[in-house]
Structure formats: structure tokens, C-alpha cells
Design a protein around this motif. Structure first.
Motif, PDB file in Angstrom:
ATOM      1  N   ALA A   1     -15.578   0.521   0.414  1.00  0.00           N
ATOM      2  CA  ALA A   1     -14.460   1.743   0.177  1.00  0.00           C
ATOM      3  C   ALA A   1     -13.227   1.083  -0.010  1.00  0.00           C
ATOM      4  O   ALA A   1     -12.523   0.061   0.455  1.00  0.00           O
ATOM      5  N   ARG A   2     -12.322   2.159  -0.817  1.00  0.00           N
ATOM      6  CA  ARG A   2     -11.048   1.644  -1.029  1.00  0.00           C
ATOM      7  C   ARG A   2     -10.033   2.252   0.270  1.00  0.00           C
ATOM      8  O   ARG A   2      -9.151   2.124   0.355  1.00  0.00           O
ATOM      9  N   LEU A   3     -10.647   3.591   0.701  1.00  0.00           N
ATOM     10  CA  LEU A   3     -10.090   4.189   1.961  1.00  0.00           C
ATOM     11  C   LEU A   3     -11.012   4.911   2.848  1.00  0.00           C
ATOM     12  O   LEU A   3     -11.985   5.625   2.344  1.00  0.00           O
ATOM     13  N   LEU A   4     -10.914   4.926   4.143  1.00  0.00           N
ATOM     14  CA  LEU A   4     -11.858   5.578   4.953  1.00  0.00           C
ATOM     15  C   LEU A   4     -10.790   6.511   5.627  1.00  0.00           C
ATOM     16  O   LEU A   4      -9.696   6.386   6.096  1.00  0.00           O
ATOM     17  N   VAL A   5     -11.153   7.959   5.556  1.00  0.00           N
ATOM     18  CA  VAL A   5     -10.508   9.027   6.130  1.00  0.00           C
ATOM     19  C   VAL A   5     -11.204   9.673   7.396  1.00  0.00           C
ATOM     20  O   VAL A   5     -12.587   9.952   7.152  1.00  0.00           O
ATOM     21  N   VAL A   6     -10.472   9.746   8.492  1.00  0.00           N
ATOM     22  CA  VAL A   6     -11.208  10.475   9.608  1.00  0.00           C
ATOM     23  C   VAL A   6     -10.358  11.350  10.368  1.00  0.00           C
ATOM     24  O   VAL A   6      -8.890  11.399  10.054  1.00  0.00           O
ATOM     25  N   GLY A   7     -10.673  12.285  10.955  1.00  0.00           N
ATOM     26  CA  GLY A   7      -9.944  13.240  11.861  1.00  0.00           C
ATOM     27  C   GLY A   7      -9.511  12.532  13.046  1.00  0.00           C
ATOM     28  O   GLY A   7     -10.134  11.728  13.561  1.00  0.00           O
TER      29      GLY A   7
ATOM     30  N   VAL B   1       0.952  -1.023  -0.056  1.00  0.00           N
ATOM     31  CA  VAL B   1      -0.200   0.053   0.168  1.00  0.00           C
ATOM     32  C   VAL B   1       0.895   1.077   0.057  1.00  0.00           C
ATOM     33  O   VAL B   1       0.648   2.235  -0.640  1.00  0.00           O
ATOM     34  N   ALA B   2       1.977   1.256   0.678  1.00  0.00           N
ATOM     35  CA  ALA B   2       2.917   2.632   0.916  1.00  0.00           C
ATOM     36  C   ALA B   2       3.521   2.681  -0.542  1.00  0.00           C
ATOM     37  O   ALA B   2       3.614   3.824  -0.802  1.00  0.00           O
TER      38      ALA B   2
ATOM     39  N   VAL C   1      -3.127  -0.108   7.552  1.00  0.00           N
ATOM     40  CA  VAL C   1      -3.816  -1.100   6.589  1.00  0.00           C
ATOM     41  C   VAL C   1      -4.571  -2.077   7.290  1.00  0.00           C
ATOM     42  O   VAL C   1      -3.882  -3.055   7.872  1.00  0.00           O
ATOM     43  N   ARG C   2      -5.632  -2.131   7.173  1.00  0.00           N
ATOM     44  CA  ARG C   2      -6.684  -3.503   7.666  1.00  0.00           C
ATOM     45  C   ARG C   2      -6.908  -4.403   6.635  1.00  0.00           C
ATOM     46  O   ARG C   2      -5.952  -4.773   6.223  1.00  0.00           O
ATOM     47  N   GLU C   3      -8.250  -4.567   6.471  1.00  0.00           N
ATOM     48  CA  GLU C   3      -8.708  -5.456   5.346  1.00  0.00           C
ATOM     49  C   GLU C   3      -8.079  -4.911   3.949  1.00  0.00           C
ATOM     50  O   GLU C   3      -7.900  -3.505   3.897  1.00  0.00           O
ATOM     51  N   ARG C   4      -8.039  -5.472   2.992  1.00  0.00           N
ATOM     52  CA  ARG C   4      -7.822  -5.060   1.730  1.00  0.00           C
ATOM     53  C   ARG C   4      -8.967  -4.242   0.982  1.00  0.00           C
ATOM     54  O   ARG C   4     -10.152  -4.432   1.235  1.00  0.00           O
ATOM     55  N   ALA C   5      -8.653  -2.967   0.343  1.00  0.00           N
ATOM     56  CA  ALA C   5      -9.441  -1.960   0.182  1.00  0.00           C
ATOM     57  C   ALA C   5     -10.273  -2.824  -1.195  1.00  0.00           C
ATOM     58  O   ALA C   5      -9.818  -3.525  -1.659  1.00  0.00           O
TER      59      ALA C   5
END
Length: 295
Positions: free
Chosen positions: A252-258, A21-22, A140-144
């Protein structure tokens, strides 16, 4: 010039998934990739070399060299055009990665590890970095879902603005749609302050939350102007924030939170919602600090 993407590795399957992922993140950002291992044993005065009674390649140092070589090879297979460097840093993983985050554009870690990065799922390293790192942290948790949208949690707080900006930038880099999700209940939706100066915190039961769409639109307005090519879908959910974000993460392919936000959404320090996402989301999770965090 932007900083590198940093990935923490310990040889576990989870950290190798994080390397992939990186590498993708570095390629999309036209950034370099730095593979980092926190080598704790020398600090504990354990000899890193091979035992005199064992094979020459049996020592801790040799094992670290092998895992670093595997990580670099994995990165090269995913993004052969990305410049990859490696660093073995003596020290405790939390301290090492926090220091790395000061010059990085993004730090990527796996959700489970062994040895140096054990306890990520339970929150020791990931939660610490998300709360104190100086750049966004991607766990990186489960695959996106490859063709899924990027989902960002929006609560209208000033602290959450950087998370929204990060989500827009990621959507632009990946050519992905963006879902801006705002969840509210009768007890966490803000009302205009009354004349006496008191600030009510909740809607009266049964009162329609007519201001929630306005809150979402205002939170996104400046970012939409900056990234006009990103397709954005508003999603307003009358219900719990954790449940709504976890459900949205399934596709989702990515979840973004503050890292933190106003009262009922992101809570204090790191935030109850952010921590819940690190434990239960179904896709990689990026936690973005407001305040003095980078990016």
C-alpha cells in the motif's frame, strides 16, 4: 479556507522523511505547509544561546535554526510551489503538536525521532496525537509503494465513518485505487439482535458470515456516491484484523484506520488495532478520529 498541513521536525532522518511526505500532502491538497519544532530546552531554563567559551553558532538556538532550514529546504525540493512557513514553539512536543492540530488539516510526524520527538515508535507522541489530536494524524513509517492502493480498515462503526471518508478523499487526491478491507472472525462479527432484545456478539462456530459483505457495502455507499471516480475493491478476510491490515500494508501507499471502533476491530481509547498499525505497518499510517476530530 482549509487549514495547513503541519509537520513536526526534530532533525532526525525520520522527521525529514515526514517533511517530504507532508510537502506532498500539502501540494495534493493545495494547502500551505507549516514546519513546527517543539523547543523544550528554554522551558527547562537551559540557555538557548551559545556558550561564551564556544563558537558563536554552537548554541541550541543556532542548532534549531539549522534543522529548520534543512527541513524547509527539503520541503521546497519536493514541492516548490507549496507555501512553507516555520514555527519554533517553546514547549513539550505532545502539547505543541496537539495545539497545532486544532487549526491544521493534517499533522504529519515521523515514526522515530530524537530529542523532542523521541519515542514515536513506542507510541508516546504518535499514539497521543492519534488519540487526542483534533485532525487526522499521519505517521510516516516505511516508505510507501508509489503505485500501490490506499487501504482502509472498515468495521461498520459510526466512529469509523470519518476514516472511510478520509481514505476516499486521499484516493481522489492521489489518483489511487482504494482497498476497503473488513476482517472478521466467528467472535467479532455482529448478528441481528434477537427478539428478546439481547445483542449477540459472535457468529455460532461454522455459521457463514453472510452479513459481512452487506456491512462493508453499506459502510461505503455514501462515500462512493461522493467520490464516483475512485476505484474501490472490497476485501473481506476471515481472520484477525491486525494480521490482515499489516499484510495489506506491504503493497500500500497509505493505510487508514479509525482511532476507535466497535469491539473486535478498533478497541477502546485509541484502539489495539490502531496502535498495532503504528508499530508494525509497512507503509505510512493515517489515524482518523471520529467524534470531534476535524476533516
Amino acid at each position: 479556507m482549509s487549514g495547513p498541513v503541519v509537520v513536526g521536525v526534530d532533525g532526525s532522518a525520520s522527521s525529514l522523511a515526514a517533511v517530504e511526505v507532508a510537502a506532498e500532502e500539502a501540494r495534493s491538497r493545495s494547502a500551505a505547509l507549516r514546519v513546527v519544532h517543539a523547543f523544550l530546552w528554554p522551558a527547562m531554563h537551559v540557555p538557548p544561546g551559545a556558550s561564551p567559551l564556544g563558537p558563536a553558532d554552537s548554541g541550541l538556538r543556532a542548532a534549531v535554526e539549522r534543522l529548520m532550514s534543512e527541513a524547509v529546504e527539503r520541503a521546497g525540493a519536493v514541492a516548490p510551489d507549496v507555501e512553507v512557513s516555520q514555527a519554533v514553539v517553546t514547549g513539550e512536543p505532545l502539547t505543541v503538536l496537539e495545539a497545532q492540530s486544532r487549526s491544521a488539516e493534517l499533522v504529519v510526524v515521523g515514526s522515530r525521532g530524537r530529542g523532542g520527538f523521541v519515542g514515536l515508535l513506542a507510541g508516546s507522541t504518535a499514539v497521543h496525537l492519534a488519540a487526542h489530536g483534533r485532525c487526522p494524524v499521519l505517521v510516516v513509517r516505511e516508505r510507501a509503494v508509489p503505485d500501490g492502493p490506499i487501504v482502509v480498515g472498515v468495521d461498520g462503526s459510526a466512529a469509523g465513518a470519518k476514516a472511510i471518508g478520509f481514505a476516499f478523499a486521499e484516493a481522489a487526491l492521489r489518483g489511487a485505487d482504494l482497498v476497503a478491507l473488513h476482517a472478521w472472525t466467528n467472535w467479532n462479527a455482529l448478528l441481528p439482535a434477537p427478539q428478546d432484545g439481547r445483542t449477540p456478539y459472535a457468529h455460532e462456530p461454522g455459521t457463514p458470515a453472510t452479513g459481512e459483505e452487506r456491512l462493508l457495502s453499506e459502510a461505503l455507499a455514501g462515500h462512493r456516491k461522493r467520490y464516483p471516480g475512485v476505484e474501490v475493491r472490497h476485501e473481506i478476510v476471515h481472520g484477525g484484523t491486525r494480521e490482515a491490515l499489516i499484510e495489506a500494508s506491504r503493497t500500500a501507499r497509505l493505510l487508514v484506520v479509525g482511532a476507535r471502533g466497535r469491539g473486535g476491530f478498533l478497541g477502546l481509547v485509541l484502539g489495539s488495532v490502531s496502535q498495532a498499525m503504528l508499530h508494525h505497518a509497512h507503509c505510512p499510517v493515517a489515524v482518523v478520529r471520529g467524534g470531534d476530530g476535524n476533516a
